[in-house]
Design an enzyme around this catalytic site. Structure first.
Site, PDB file in Angstrom:
ATOM      1  N   GLN A  25     -10.125  -2.284   2.792  1.00 31.09           N
ATOM      2  CA  GLN A  25      -9.618  -2.991   3.964  1.00 31.09           C
ATOM      3  C   GLN A  25      -9.520  -2.088   5.196  1.00 31.09           C
ATOM      4  O   GLN A  25      -9.077  -2.531   6.245  1.00 31.09           O
ATOM      5  CB  GLN A  25      -8.283  -3.669   3.670  1.00 31.09           C
ATOM      6  N   GLY A  59       4.527 -10.815   4.050  1.00 30.70           N
ATOM      7  CA  GLY A  59       5.283 -10.935   5.293  1.00 30.70           C
ATOM      8  C   GLY A  59       4.572 -11.832   6.298  1.00 30.70           C
ATOM      9  O   GLY A  59       3.348 -11.787   6.428  1.00 30.70           O
ATOM     10  N   ASP A  83      11.705  -0.639   5.200  1.00 29.40           N
ATOM     11  CA  ASP A  83      12.624  -1.783   5.119  1.00 29.40           C
ATOM     12  C   ASP A  83      11.906  -3.121   4.986  1.00 29.40           C
ATOM     13  O   ASP A  83      12.391  -4.038   4.320  1.00 29.40           O
ATOM     14  CB  ASP A  83      13.497  -1.852   6.381  1.00 29.40           C
ATOM     15  N   MET A 122       0.849  -1.196   0.000  1.00 26.49           N
ATOM     16  CA  MET A 122       0.000   0.000   0.000  1.00 26.49           C
ATOM     17  C   MET A 122       0.881   1.242   0.000  1.00 26.49           C
ATOM     18  O   MET A 122       0.454   2.321   0.424  1.00 26.49           O
ATOM     19  CB  MET A 122      -0.928  -0.012   1.210  1.00 26.49           C
ATOM     20  N   GLN A 159      -3.155 -12.700   7.531  1.00 29.58           N
ATOM     21  CA  GLN A 159      -3.284 -12.302   6.122  1.00 29.58           C
ATOM     22  C   GLN A 159      -2.604 -13.335   5.221  1.00 29.58           C
ATOM     23  O   GLN A 159      -3.158 -13.753   4.195  1.00 29.58           O
ATOM     24  CB  GLN A 159      -2.655 -10.919   5.914  1.00 29.58           C
ATOM     25  N   SER A 170       6.322  -0.433  10.663  1.00 29.89           N
ATOM     26  CA  SER A 170       6.303   1.020  10.475  1.00 29.89           C
ATOM     27  C   SER A 170       5.679   1.690  11.695  1.00 29.89           C
ATOM     28  O   SER A 170       5.954   2.842  11.997  1.00 29.89           O
ATOM     29  CB  SER A 170       5.564   1.388   9.196  1.00 29.89           C
ATOM     30  N   HIS A 177       9.172  -3.803   3.393  1.00 31.51           N
ATOM     31  CA  HIS A 177       8.819  -4.036   1.982  1.00 31.51           C
ATOM     32  C   HIS A 177      10.051  -4.419   1.180  1.00 31.51           C
ATOM     33  O   HIS A 177       9.992  -5.269   0.296  1.00 31.51           O
ATOM     34  CB  HIS A 177       8.210  -2.770   1.357  1.00 31.51           C
TER      35      HIS A 177
HETATM   36  O1  PAF Z   1      -0.152  -6.086   3.580  1.00 31.82           O
HETATM   37  C1  PAF Z   1      -0.525  -5.093   2.903  1.00 31.82           C
HETATM   38  O2  PAF Z   1       0.191  -4.115   2.750  1.00 31.82           O
HETATM   39  C2  PAF Z   1      -1.918  -5.088   2.298  1.00 31.82           C
HETATM   40  O3  PAF Z   1      -2.825  -5.764   3.109  1.00 31.82           O
HETATM   41  C3  PAF Z   1      -1.947  -5.677   0.868  1.00 31.82           C
HETATM   42  C4  PAF Z   1      -1.567  -7.139   0.874  1.00 31.82           C
HETATM   43  C5  PAF Z   1      -0.997  -4.882  -0.020  1.00 31.82           C
HETATM   44  C6  PAF Z   1      -3.351  -5.568   0.283  1.00 31.82           C
HETATM   45  O4  PAF Z   1      -3.764  -4.246   0.188  1.00 31.82           O
END
Ligand code: PAF
Length: 288
Positions: A63, A150, A37, A32, A156, A189, A39
């Site tokens: 979400q 992650g 780091d 998003m 998730q 973060s 990511h």
């Molecule tokens: O983990 C995230 O940053 C979000 O949930 C994702 C997987 C990009 C979906 O919007």
């Protein structure tokens, strides 16, 4: 090399045409934005799973629950593209909301099932429907061979794996282990919102997980009791949940992989963490 930016599915298809024609494997990192780091670590893992890396930057409205920070979520595409390109991302896909959610289709969503209502789902009941819906759409746009998520957001990850299987996406969903600071705090973060004192307090989360794991030779109940004992002694920590599950978020069982998950508020910052380990067949034996 700077990453190429695709704003529309057509631009993405053009950017990927050559790779697709030559059967190159696409590894995908959905984000998003507000790249940090964590990511970049996902990108590092993606490199091991594909010939070409696509990252998406899309702040997914569905979400976020009412009162959550959708409007205030940091957006700086230029900075994100620079960081992602520097880490080796080839293409950044940055669609707008109308592209992802064509008007009139907003009620077509992916139901995460009961697993979307437990743990994080208790305080965020619509969150995983939004996550799975956008991930299904992003998989359809990108058509990756692998996608990296992650393990920090363990629920998730499990739900996305189920989605990939259920919808026959052919995407290998790869989990990237949690990265921790030297003192054990899981990188996030949100750690930036902690004062020095709160940061010191927050260490109790990883300590509780490791104390729980250390009790695993005595069985599942001993694990949660040991972890709870650590959390109970901590001032300034408001526990949301502590749960021991199997690797798929079902009931924990001896002789199988387990996950111990925790969520708590420290000051006004909500933190999550988790740890995986094996439970012994018979309590009393020492698993790995
Ligand atoms: O983990 C995230 O940053 C979000 O949930 C994702 C997987 C990009 C979906 O919007």
């Amino acid at each position: 090399m700077p990453a190429r930016v695709a704003y529309t599915p057509d631009e993405l298809d053009t950017a990927l045409a050559d790779a697709r024609a030559h059967g190159r494997r696409i590894a995908f990192v959905p984000t998003m934005g507000a790249i940090h780091d964590g990511h970049l670590g996902l990108v590092e893992t993606a490199r091991e799973h594909g010939d070409l890396i696509v990252a998406s930057v899309f702040v997914n409205p569905t979400q976020f629950g009412p009162g959550e920070d959708y409007e205030r979520y940091p957006r700086d595409l230029g900075r994100d593209v620079e960081l992602l390109g520097g880490a080796g991302v080839d293409i950044v896909f940055a669609p707008d909301v109308e592209t992802v959610y064509p008007p009139g289709t907003e009620d077509v969503t992916v139901d995460p099932g009961p697993l979307g209502q437990v743990l994080e789902g208790v305080s965020r009941p619509t969150h995983f429907r939004g996550v799975l819906t956008v991930v299904a759409k992003l998989f359809a746009f990108v058509r990756p061979g692998a996608a990296v998520f992650g393990e920090k957001d363990y629920q998730q990850l499990v739900l996305v794996r189920r989605l990939a299987r259920a919808l026959h996406t052919g995407v290998d969903v790869v989990g990237r282990p949690i990265v921790r600071d030297g003192d054990g705090l899981a990188k996030s973060s949100r750690n930036a919102f902690l004062s020095d004192a709160e940061r010191a307090t927050a260490l109790v989360l990883s300590r509780a997980l490791h104390t729980g794991a250390a009790a695993r030779s005595r069985g599942a109940e001993a694990v949660t009791a040991a972890a709870r004992g650590v959390l109970a002694g901590a001032d300034g920590v408001h526990l949301d949940y502590l749960a021991l599950t199997d690797a798929e978020l079902g009931e924990p069982a001896g002789g199988r992989a387990a996950r111990l998950l925790v969520a708590a508020r420290v000051g006004s910052t909500r933190l999550i963490d988790n740890l995986g380990f094996d439970l012994p067949d018979d309590p009393g034996t020492t698993p790995r």
